[in-house]
Design an enzyme around this catalytic site. Sequence first.
Site, PDB file in Angstrom:
ATOM      1  N   ASP A  43       0.871  -1.172   0.000  1.00 35.19           N
ATOM      2  CA  ASP A  43       0.000   0.000   0.000  1.00 35.19           C
ATOM      3  C   ASP A  43       0.906   1.219   0.000  1.00 35.19           C
ATOM      4  OD1 ASP A  43      -2.163   1.814   0.266  1.00 35.19           O
ATOM      5  OD2 ASP A  43      -3.307   0.375   1.439  1.00 35.19           O
ATOM      6  N   HIS A  96       1.667   1.991  -3.365  1.00 37.66           N
ATOM      7  CA  HIS A  96       0.620   2.759  -4.048  1.00 37.66           C
ATOM      8  C   HIS A  96       0.994   4.239  -4.097  1.00 37.66           C
ATOM      9  CE1 HIS A  96      -2.681  -0.472  -3.171  1.00 37.66           C
ATOM     10  NE2 HIS A  96      -1.686  -0.939  -3.901  1.00 37.66           N
TER      11      HIS A  96
END
Length: 231
Positions: A123, A157
Site C-alpha cells: 500500500d 501505491h
Amino acid sequence: WEGNEADSFASLVTGIKVQNVNIIGKGTLDGNADPTTWWFKAKEKRIAWRPRTLFLNACKNIIVEGITLKNSPSWTIHPLMSSDLKFVNLSIQNPFDAPNTDALDPESCKNVLILGNTFSVGDDCIAIKSGKIDISKKNPVSSENIHIRNCNMQFGHGAVVLGSEMSSGIKSIFIERCVFNSTDRGLRVKTRRGRGSKGIIDEIHMKNIKMDKVMTPFAINSFYYCDADGK
C-alpha cells in the site's frame, strides 16, 4: 484502527505512554501474515480488526533504527498521538499485493524524523494522517514537523501520502533527497467531504526528489471514496 476508535488485535510490539525507548539492531520483526491468515478477507472484522506490527500510542522520545520489518498484518509501523520520534535505516518489506500494509503511518504526531529507510509494500510507503472526523471532534491533534530524508521507496501505491484520515490537519512536512521507484504515485493527497473542518494542509515542501517509473508524480483527490463517511 485506521483513524477511528475501534477494537483491534494487539500489535507484535506495542508501546502505550512510554518514553525514552530505543529499538536498535539488525534483527527482523516478522508479522507472519499471509493470504491464508490476516490478508484473507482483509476488510472484514473478525472478532477485532487486524493488528499492526509496531504500534506506538501516546509515546515520546522513541528511536527505531536498523531493523527489518516484514509481512505485516496491516499497517507496519503506526505511531499515534506521539512526539519526538526517529525511524532510521529501516527496511520494511511486504508483498506488493498484501492489503493495507503501509510501511510507516504517523498519525497525529509531532517532531518525526524518517531517515535512510527502504520501503517496498502493498500500500502506501509513508502515509501521514490525523484521524477521522469523530476523533477530530473529541481530541483534534494535527500531524506537524515531519522530516523525510534519504529514503528509497521501491514499490507502493504512494511514496509519500497525506491522508486519507486527516481530519485534524497536517502541516510542516519536509521531503528531500529521496528516490521514488515504481510507486503508483509520488506525492499523493487524498481526503473527502466528511473528513472534518479542521483538516487543513499547509507547508508541504519537496526538493531533490528522483522519481523513476512513477505513474503519477502528483495526485490530489478531494473525493476519495472509502469507509462509511465516503458514501
